[in-house]
Design an enzyme around this catalytic site. Structure first.
Site, PDB file in Angstrom:
ATOM      1  N   TRP A  10      -9.282   1.356  -0.654  1.00 41.37           N
ATOM      2  CA  TRP A  10      -9.142   0.784   0.528  1.00 41.37           C
ATOM      3  C   TRP A  10     -10.155  -0.377   0.587  1.00 41.37           C
ATOM      4  O   TRP A  10     -10.666  -1.737   1.144  1.00 41.37           O
ATOM      5  CB  TRP A  10      -8.872   1.141   1.597  1.00 41.37           C
ATOM      6  CG  TRP A  10      -7.764   1.200   1.707  1.00 41.37           C
ATOM      7  CD1 TRP A  10      -6.952   2.642   2.540  1.00 41.37           C
ATOM      8  CD2 TRP A  10      -6.675   0.265   2.802  1.00 41.37           C
ATOM      9  NE1 TRP A  10      -5.580   2.679   2.628  1.00 41.37           N
ATOM     10  CE2 TRP A  10      -5.609   1.367   3.268  1.00 41.37           C
ATOM     11  CE3 TRP A  10      -6.581  -1.067   2.524  1.00 41.37           C
ATOM     12  CZ2 TRP A  10      -4.146   0.207   3.646  1.00 41.37           C
ATOM     13  CZ3 TRP A  10      -5.585  -1.818   3.095  1.00 41.37           C
ATOM     14  CH2 TRP A  10      -4.258  -1.251   3.320  1.00 41.37           C
TER      15      TRP A  10
ATOM     16  N   ARG B 191      -0.627   9.096  13.482  1.00 39.15           N
ATOM     17  CA  ARG B 191       0.498   8.115  12.605  1.00 39.15           C
ATOM     18  C   ARG B 191       0.698   9.064  11.199  1.00 39.15           C
ATOM     19  O   ARG B 191       0.467  10.299  10.522  1.00 39.15           O
ATOM     20  CB  ARG B 191      -0.244   6.820  11.653  1.00 39.15           C
ATOM     21  CG  ARG B 191      -1.641   7.082  11.032  1.00 39.15           C
ATOM     22  CD  ARG B 191      -1.888   5.366  10.676  1.00 39.15           C
ATOM     23  NE  ARG B 191      -2.964   5.053  10.136  1.00 39.15           N
ATOM     24  CZ  ARG B 191      -4.412   5.487  10.811  1.00 39.15           C
ATOM     25  NH1 ARG B 191      -4.755   5.262  12.121  1.00 39.15           N
ATOM     26  NH2 ARG B 191      -5.664   5.994  10.209  1.00 39.15           N
ATOM     27  N   ASP B 192       2.163   8.210  10.035  1.00 35.20           N
ATOM     28  CA  ASP B 192       2.094   8.635   9.269  1.00 35.20           C
ATOM     29  C   ASP B 192       2.685  10.172   9.223  1.00 35.20           C
ATOM     30  O   ASP B 192       2.541  10.980   8.286  1.00 35.20           O
ATOM     31  CB  ASP B 192       0.856   8.963   8.275  1.00 35.20           C
ATOM     32  CG  ASP B 192       0.698   7.560   8.188  1.00 35.20           C
ATOM     33  OD1 ASP B 192       1.208   6.774   8.184  1.00 35.20           O
ATOM     34  OD2 ASP B 192      -1.280   7.377   7.390  1.00 35.20           O
TER      35      ASP B 192
ATOM     36  N   GLN C 223       4.698   0.658   1.952  1.00 37.04           N
ATOM     37  CA  GLN C 223       4.062  -0.193   2.927  1.00 37.04           C
ATOM     38  C   GLN C 223       3.709  -1.990   2.322  1.00 37.04           C
ATOM     39  O   GLN C 223       3.192  -2.128   1.121  1.00 37.04           O
ATOM     40  CB  GLN C 223       2.719  -0.049   3.471  1.00 37.04           C
ATOM     41  CG  GLN C 223       3.059   1.427   3.680  1.00 37.04           C
ATOM     42  CD  GLN C 223       3.045   1.446   5.308  1.00 37.04           C
ATOM     43  OE1 GLN C 223       2.931   1.069   6.331  1.00 37.04           O
ATOM     44  NE2 GLN C 223       4.244   1.733   5.678  1.00 37.04           N
TER      45      GLN C 223
ATOM     46  N   ASN D 263       1.141  -1.234  -0.236  1.00 39.71           N
ATOM     47  CA  ASN D 263      -0.122  -0.377   0.038  1.00 39.71           C
ATOM     48  C   ASN D 263       0.853   1.237  -0.214  1.00 39.71           C
ATOM     49  O   ASN D 263       2.093   1.061  -0.675  1.00 39.71           O
ATOM     50  CB  ASN D 263      -1.413  -0.355   0.988  1.00 39.71           C
ATOM     51  CG  ASN D 263      -0.609  -0.148   2.961  1.00 39.71           C
ATOM     52  OD1 ASN D 263       0.270  -1.243   2.926  1.00 39.71           O
ATOM     53  ND2 ASN D 263      -0.935   0.319   3.575  1.00 39.71           N
ATOM     54  N   ASP D 264       0.174   2.697   0.770  1.00 42.50           N
ATOM     55  CA  ASP D 264       1.093   3.257   0.693  1.00 42.50           C
ATOM     56  C   ASP D 264       2.684   3.455   0.436  1.00 42.50           C
ATOM     57  O   ASP D 264       3.604   3.411   0.803  1.00 42.50           O
ATOM     58  CB  ASP D 264       1.289   4.077   2.012  1.00 42.50           C
ATOM     59  CG  ASP D 264       0.331   4.448   2.608  1.00 42.50           C
ATOM     60  OD1 ASP D 264      -1.264   3.743   1.970  1.00 42.50           O
ATOM     61  OD2 ASP D 264      -0.085   4.271   4.119  1.00 42.50           O
TER      62      ASP D 264
ATOM     63  N   GLU E 127      -4.802  10.672   7.054  1.00 37.57           N
ATOM     64  CA  GLU E 127      -3.808   9.858   7.067  1.00 37.57           C
ATOM     65  C   GLU E 127      -2.810  10.156   5.991  1.00 37.57           C
ATOM     66  O   GLU E 127      -3.660  10.964   5.654  1.00 37.57           O
ATOM     67  CB  GLU E 127      -4.297   8.296   6.504  1.00 37.57           C
ATOM     68  CG  GLU E 127      -4.973   7.402   7.323  1.00 37.57           C
ATOM     69  CD  GLU E 127      -5.536   6.190   6.673  1.00 37.57           C
ATOM     70  OE1 GLU E 127      -5.595   5.187   7.514  1.00 37.57           O
ATOM     71  OE2 GLU E 127      -5.816   5.784   5.595  1.00 37.57           O
TER      72      GLU E 127
HETATM   73  C1  FRU Z   1      -2.929   4.403   5.037  1.00 39.02           C
HETATM   74  C2  FRU Z   1      -2.745   4.158   6.117  1.00 39.02           C
HETATM   75  C3  FRU Z   1      -1.466   4.383   6.912  1.00 39.02           C
HETATM   76  C4  FRU Z   1      -1.074   3.606   7.868  1.00 39.02           C
HETATM   77  C5  FRU Z   1      -0.679   2.855   6.621  1.00 39.02           C
HETATM   78  C6  FRU Z   1      -0.752   1.594   7.259  1.00 39.02           C
HETATM   79  O1  FRU Z   1      -3.690   4.003   3.405  1.00 39.02           O
HETATM   80  O2  FRU Z   1      -3.371   3.452   6.904  1.00 39.02           O
HETATM   81  O3  FRU Z   1      -2.311   5.722   7.432  1.00 39.02           O
HETATM   82  O4  FRU Z   1       0.422   3.775   8.673  1.00 39.02           O
HETATM   83  O5  FRU Z   1      -1.761   2.401   5.216  1.00 39.02           O
HETATM   84  O6  FRU Z   1      -0.464   0.263   6.093  1.00 39.02           O
END
Ligand code: FRU
Length: 608
Positions: free
Chosen positions: A411, A267-268, A167, A150-151, A321
């Site tokens: 998502w 986060r992030d 990710q 992901n991200d 996020e």
């Molecule tokens: C966004 C997210 C972030 C988090 C990550 C976890 O897509 O939910 O906020 O850091 O993915 O994989």
């Protein structure tokens, strides 16, 4: 008594029968209905673990010489093997390795546990085959070599290299075991995969974050060290620091972690050095509070909370996020503005994930959003498709560029898309800019990064002018390389109510795009685009404002094996959508309600 003896003998016999089927060098001992030990002394490089995607995760404590070295979660196969994932034994060479597997399958008997197909299929191997097996794997977008992604995050540019972390789940094609995967590129087009950069550790798995080059060595970790700040996701979320002395290939964890703790989910972290204030700035998503927090620091280790922005503003329907904050000039003016990116999920424009942003000012401590003529803060969207999320930009990109990339999924259905070996690609890299629109407001634009022109192969169509009306005109699309191509054109629709561009496949599959010059909109209908039934949220029509009032737009379309990106009106709108056609679209058919003129219609084959 007799019965007891028989039972003992038969289970011993069964155990040895199973041992005989386990691969050489691997010993499997069942300890109960849900607990099994897998032992090896780790001579070849990989222990290949069989995965069945529909299963629950098994928790595996990896014991090396009796100590827990790692904990991973793997959907070990029960009745069939979908694919294998590699557990790298090389760090433990010469040591006894035990995988203490706890399954969540709630079996009734040990016999049932023994029947799981994974035990006989685990194998030792010196290699792991990542050759592509997927028809939908993009030809010119970044993907992980295998496993879930992901991200994009932690991106920085240094010494001529673009670093991209993401990710990643190295043990399956669904979200789990969050790790920073790493790729780098010299041209934003060709990517080299590197070993995982930051792995789950005592504080938790490794969620998104950012990197910056510490030119002045403010963190005390050396001049030019690459500093990463990321979210440690354990029982709770906290922010941690890691640093690299080899340009982001390997990272060391800061022993003083975590560097930021809060009493609620956050986060992030996204940080940058603010030359005007001489301080580090950091934006952190206070996810469930639907706001962003702003911190400052002299050294990236001690952070002070200065302000927050967002409560009650913009889209509030999902968690906030992956922030980003940067300053850009407004095209054609001397003005500069700050852009605050707030990715949000769900609650995006077309459901699920979306990138909202705010323009405004930032004094190093506080972000103040622009207001419209009614004194309200507008909700603005960076992409008008369903499949661009968690977009953030590279730090230290050359020539003042603000180059960004997003995760090309949503998502709502990311875990269900019809691929297996890997799941998800990133969008094309794009250059973010600002422009003032006819409504007086400042908006962000996205244009494909200039490096992407190097992808162009044969120019298969080059039409200076084409008139279109009710009668449909068909343009053949390239067939080489699964039809991946770039299409450019300018549409003059001053004498039309609408212009329709339709990508058509063999069996009636199509993507229908419509430019409406009266409403100044561009729409994209993927309801019949191919495989759409893996999620009710996938079939959709997405609509973008074209930000023009004179019935003319230019378009640039990038068609890959499972995605279409539209950049329109000089990047004033962009739209990213996934599609899964049974076979590549063959024809672009064009028609108009009224009379329209297309000019400079160009179609390039794109290189793989
Ligand atoms: C966004 C997210 C972030 C988090 C990550 C976890 O897509 O939910 O906020 O850091 O993915 O994989």
């Amino acid at each position: 008594m007799k019965t007891f003896k028989t039972t003992v003998i038969s289970s011993v016999m069964m155990a040895s029968a199973l041992l005989a089927t386990a691969a050489e060098g691997v010993q499997v001992d069942h300890l109960g209905v849900n607990n099994t030990l897998v032992r090896t002394d780790g001579a070849p490089r990989y222990l290949l673990l069989p995965v069945q995607e529909g299963n629950e995760d098994a928790r595996i404590n990896v014991l090396v010489d009796g100590k827990v070295a790692e904990t991973i979660y793997v959907r070990l196969a029960k009745s069939k093997v979908d694919y294998m994932v590699p557990f790298d034994l090389s760090p433990y060479n010469g040591h006894k390795v035990i995988l203490d597997v706890v399954s969540a399958q709630n079996r009734a008997t040990v016999r049932e546990a023994k029947n799981d197909v994974c035990w006989s299929r685990i194998e030792l191997s010196d290699t792991f085959d990542t050759a592509n097996r997927e028809k939908y794997r993009p030809a010119f977008h970044h993907t992980p070599s295998y496993g879930w992604m992901n991200d994009p995050n932690g991106m920085f540019y240094k010494d001529g290299e673009w670093h991209l972390y993401y990710q990643w789940n190295p043990f399956g094609s669904k979200w789990q075991n969050m790790t920073w995967g790493h790729s780098s590129s010299k041209d934003l087009v060709n990517w080299t995969h590197h070993p995982a950069a930051i792995k789950p550790n005592g504080l938790g798995t490794v969620f998104s974050g950012s990197c910056a080059v510490d030119v002045d060595g403010t963190a005390g970790l050396g001049k030019d060290a690459v500093i990463a700040l990321y979210t440690s996701a354990g029982t709770s979320q906290m922010q941690s620091l890691a640093w690299s002395k080899d340009n982001g290939r390997t990272f060391e964890l800061y022993p003083g972690n975590p560097v930021i703790t809060l009493e609620s989910e956050a986060r992030d972290p996204n940080m940058f050095f603010n030359r005007e204030t001489g301080e580090w700035n950091l934006v952190l998503a206070h996810s469930l509070e639907h706001e962003m927090l702003f911190f400052t620091s002299p050294d990236m280790k001690e952070w002070t909370l200065r302000s927050s922005f967002g409560k009650g503003e913009g889209a509030q329907d999902g968690v906030w996020e992956c922030p980003d904050l940067f300053r850009l000039p407004v095209a054609g003016t001397d003005e500069e503005k700050w852009v605050l990116i707030c990715n949000i999920n769900p609650g995006g424009l077309f459901g699920g994930s979306g990138i909202q942003y705010f323009t405004g000012s930032f004094d190093g401590r506080t972000f103040t959003a622009d207001t419209n003529q009614e004194g309200k803060i507008d909700t603005k969207w960076l992409d008008f498709g369903k499949d661009n999320y968690a977009l953030v930009s590279w730090s230290d990109a050359p020539d003042g560029r603000r180059t960004a990339i997003g995760w090309m999924s949503n998502w709502q259905y990311a875990a269900e898309v019809p691929t297996m070996q890997y799941r998800s690609a990133n969008t094309l890299p794009r250059e973010i800019g600002l422009f003032r629109a006819t409504d007086g407001e400042v908006y962000a634009s996205s244009v494909p990064s200039p490096e992407l022109e190097s992808l162009r192969g044969k120019l298969v169509r080059n039409e200076r002018r084409m008139s279109v009306g009710k009668k449909v005109r068909d343009i053949a699309l390239p067939t080489a390389g699964d039809g991946v191509c770039e299409i450019l054109m300018t549409i003059d629709a001053r004498k039309a109510k609408s212009v329709t561009l339709r990508l058509e496949g063999e069996t009636g599959e199509n993507v229908t795009m419509t430019y409406d010059p009266v409403a100044s909109t561009f729409s994209f209908d993927r309801r019949e685009s191919g495989i759409v039934d893996f999620s009710d949220d996938f079939p959709a029509v997405t609509v973008a404002p074209t930000f023009e009032k004179d019935g003319r737009i230019d378009l640039r379309l990038f068609i890959d094996r499972s995605s279409i990106e539209v950049f329109g009106n000089g990047g004033r709108f962009s739209m990213t959508n996934l599609v899964f056609p049974a076979s590549p679209y063959k024809t672009l058919s064009v028609s108009a309600d009224g009379n329209a003129r297309l000019s400079d219609v160009k179609i390039y084959e794109l290189k793989n």
